[in-house]
Design a protein around this motif. Sequence first.
Motif, mmCIF file in Angstrom:
data_model
loop_
_atom_site.group_PDB
_atom_site.id
_atom_site.type_symbol
_atom_site.label_atom_id
_atom_site.label_comp_id
_atom_site.label_asym_id
_atom_site.label_seq_id
_atom_site.Cartn_x
_atom_site.Cartn_y
_atom_site.Cartn_z
ATOM 1 N N ASP A 18 43.490 32.038 24.131
ATOM 2 C CA ASP A 18 43.585 31.787 22.690
ATOM 3 C C ASP A 18 42.347 32.403 22.040
ATOM 4 O OD1 ASP A 18 42.669 28.288 23.226
ATOM 5 O OD2 ASP A 18 41.403 30.066 23.033
ATOM 6 N N ASP A 19 42.137 32.116 20.760
ATOM 7 C CA ASP A 19 41.049 32.841 20.072
ATOM 8 C C ASP A 19 39.674 32.392 20.556
ATOM 9 O OD1 ASP A 19 41.432 30.977 16.935
ATOM 10 O OD2 ASP A 19 40.905 30.372 18.979
ATOM 11 N N ARG A 20 39.607 31.309 21.396
ATOM 12 C CA ARG A 20 38.303 30.908 21.968
ATOM 13 C C ARG A 20 37.992 31.708 23.241
ATOM 14 N NH1 ARG A 20 39.794 24.930 23.241
ATOM 15 N NH2 ARG A 20 41.591 26.114 23.938
ATOM 16 N N GLY A 21 39.049 32.154 23.939
ATOM 17 C CA GLY A 21 38.876 32.795 25.242
ATOM 18 C C GLY A 21 40.069 32.485 26.120
ATOM 19 N N TYR A 22 39.813 31.866 27.317
ATOM 20 C CA TYR A 22 40.972 31.543 28.171
ATOM 21 C C TYR A 22 40.683 30.286 29.002
ATOM 22 C CZ TYR A 22 38.558 33.529 32.285
ATOM 23 O OH TYR A 22 37.659 33.790 33.309
ATOM 24 N N PHE A 23 41.779 29.708 29.495
ATOM 25 C CA PHE A 23 41.693 28.624 30.477
ATOM 26 C C PHE A 23 42.585 28.994 31.657
ATOM 27 C CE2 PHE A 23 41.098 24.377 32.036
ATOM 28 C CZ PHE A 23 42.223 24.176 32.822
ATOM 29 N N VAL A 24 42.120 28.745 32.856
ATOM 30 C CA VAL A 24 42.959 29.028 34.042
ATOM 31 C C VAL A 24 42.678 27.978 35.114
ATOM 32 C CG1 VAL A 24 41.244 30.613 35.010
ATOM 33 C CG2 VAL A 24 43.627 30.782 35.759
ATOM 34 N N GLU A 25 43.745 27.502 35.730
ATOM 35 C CA GLU A 25 43.582 26.645 36.906
ATOM 36 C C GLU A 25 43.282 27.579 38.088
ATOM 37 O OE1 GLU A 25 46.909 24.192 37.763
ATOM 38 O OE2 GLU A 25 46.612 22.841 36.047
ATOM 39 N N THR A 26 42.122 27.520 38.655
ATOM 40 C CA THR A 26 41.784 28.451 39.738
ATOM 41 C C THR A 26 42.249 27.944 41.096
ATOM 42 O OG1 THR A 26 39.605 27.404 39.865
ATOM 43 C CG2 THR A 26 39.787 29.415 38.540
ATOM 44 N N PHE A 27 42.529 26.642 41.196
ATOM 45 C CA PHE A 27 43.049 26.117 42.468
ATOM 46 C C PHE A 27 43.820 24.837 42.201
ATOM 47 C CE2 PHE A 27 43.479 25.473 46.881
ATOM 48 C CZ PHE A 27 43.262 24.129 47.147
ATOM 49 N N ARG A 28 45.010 24.765 42.766
ATOM 50 C CA ARG A 28 45.809 23.535 42.692
ATOM 51 C C ARG A 28 46.376 23.330 44.100
ATOM 52 N NH1 ARG A 28 49.706 20.414 39.161
ATOM 53 N NH2 ARG A 28 48.512 21.093 37.325
ATOM 54 N N GLU A 29 45.912 22.329 44.795
ATOM 55 C CA GLU A 29 46.201 22.163 46.220
ATOM 56 C C GLU A 29 47.688 22.207 46.510
ATOM 57 O OE1 GLU A 29 43.864 19.685 49.287
ATOM 58 O OE2 GLU A 29 45.553 18.373 48.701
ATOM 59 N N MET A 30 48.473 21.473 45.752
ATOM 60 C CA MET A 30 49.915 21.382 46.043
ATOM 61 C C MET A 30 50.557 22.768 45.947
ATOM 62 S SD MET A 30 52.708 18.954 44.141
ATOM 63 C CE MET A 30 51.427 17.692 43.967
ATOM 64 N N LYS A 31 50.190 23.522 44.937
ATOM 65 C CA LYS A 31 50.744 24.885 44.753
ATOM 66 C C LYS A 31 50.295 25.800 45.886
ATOM 67 C CE LYS A 31 50.788 28.535 41.146
ATOM 68 N NZ LYS A 31 49.919 29.578 41.798
ATOM 69 N N PHE A 32 49.016 25.620 46.267
ATOM 70 C CA PHE A 32 48.486 26.455 47.353
ATOM 71 C C PHE A 32 49.203 26.138 48.660
ATOM 72 C CE2 PHE A 32 45.525 29.235 49.293
ATOM 73 C CZ PHE A 32 45.284 28.721 50.564
ATOM 74 N N PHE A 33 49.421 24.848 48.903
ATOM 75 C CA PHE A 33 50.122 24.461 50.138
ATOM 76 C C PHE A 33 51.500 25.112 50.178
ATOM 77 C CE2 PHE A 33 47.941 20.092 51.182
ATOM 78 C CZ PHE A 33 46.751 20.778 51.406
ATOM 79 N N GLU A 34 52.180 25.094 49.029
ATOM 80 C CA GLU A 34 53.555 25.680 48.995
ATOM 81 C C GLU A 34 53.498 27.194 49.264
ATOM 82 O OE1 GLU A 34 55.074 22.470 45.599
ATOM 83 O OE2 GLU A 34 54.822 24.622 45.098
ATOM 84 N N GLU A 35 52.459 27.840 48.705
ATOM 85 C CA GLU A 35 52.407 29.314 48.803
ATOM 86 C C GLU A 35 51.825 29.801 50.129
ATOM 87 O OE1 GLU A 35 51.944 30.629 44.096
ATOM 88 O OE2 GLU A 35 50.155 30.444 45.365
ATOM 89 N N ALA A 36 50.788 29.094 50.611
ATOM 90 C CA ALA A 36 50.018 29.630 51.745
ATOM 91 C C ALA A 36 50.035 28.735 52.973
ATOM 92 C CB ALA A 36 48.559 29.855 51.321
ATOM 93 N N GLY A 37 50.322 27.455 52.788
ATOM 94 C CA GLY A 37 50.283 26.526 53.919
ATOM 95 C C GLY A 37 49.246 25.441 53.702
ATOM 96 N N GLU A 38 49.272 24.419 54.528
ATOM 97 C CA GLU A 38 48.417 23.256 54.299
ATOM 98 C C GLU A 38 47.025 23.452 54.899
ATOM 99 O OE1 GLU A 38 51.877 19.895 53.641
ATOM 100 O OE2 GLU A 38 49.983 19.384 54.632
ATOM 101 N N TYR A 39 46.268 24.333 54.245
ATOM 102 C CA TYR A 39 44.876 24.559 54.623
ATOM 103 C C TYR A 39 44.001 23.751 53.666
ATOM 104 C CZ TYR A 39 46.453 28.617 57.309
ATOM 105 O OH TYR A 39 47.076 29.447 58.212
ATOM 106 N N ARG A 40 43.022 23.068 54.186
ATOM 107 C CA ARG A 40 42.099 22.327 53.320
ATOM 108 C C ARG A 40 40.732 23.017 53.308
ATOM 109 N NH1 ARG A 40 44.396 17.909 51.448
ATOM 110 N NH2 ARG A 40 46.043 16.862 52.643
#
Length: 187
Positions: free
Chosen positions: A21-43
């Motif tokens: 937006d006009d301030r800049g940006y926001f991004v979730e850089t890590f979300r465990e549940m999404k990562f587990f689905e995409e890459a596997g259950e690595y902690r």
Amino acid sequence: MKFNSLDLAGPMEIELSRFSDDRGYFVETFREMKFFEEAGEYRFVQDNQSLSTRCGTVRGIHFQTHPFAQGKLVSCLAGSVFDVAVDLRADSPNYGKWAGVTLSAVKGNQLWIPPGFGHGFCTLEPDTVVSYKVTAYYSKADDLGVAWDDPDIAITWPAVADATSLSPKDRAQPALAALPPLFSLKD
Ligand SMILES: Cc1cn([C@H]2C[C@H](O)[C@@H](COP(=O)(O)OP(=O)(O)O[C@H]3O[C@H](C)C(=O)[C@H](O)[C@H]3O)O2)c(=O)[nH]c1=O
């Protein structure tokens, strides 16, 4: 970007959703549940960050051996890098093969590198900051490497790669041919 999408869990580029937006940006850089689905259950147990002030700085090719083998989720917070993973799983048909992708703060992408792979990068701009989550603690005794310019791996580094920027450790990394079997597809 995959070594072999058929049946090998190799490195994976992750595209992040950025909300601007006009301030800049926001991004979730890590979300465990999404990562587990995409890459596997690595902690992840440790976060690392490095600043490289010069363009053309090469760091790597590094890995830790078992029981401290690391998976790495690599992001570029400032500047950009050509990020490389090398398959070191002795029974992999891709053993010694590499894959590379450009990571940048502007692109907002990440590279997941599973355990069993070497990791290195070359900076493409000055003052580049790389941040990465790892799945095992740092263990100096198990922190090993392979030569960035090994002819058997034959990484096509960007033209800016500058050997003068190598750390003393990286100047002395062994050849791939000198490595014993360290990792397996079965790990
Ligand atoms: C990796 C690490 C290093 N250190 C200490 C050890 C040295 O005194 C100092 C610099 O270490 P090094 O020269 O290994 O840093 P890099 O050349 O950036 O290495 C890293 O860059 C490549 C691309 C990687 O993928 C590895 O994660 C990592 O090896 O930090 C720590 O205290 N904890 C750590 O987790």
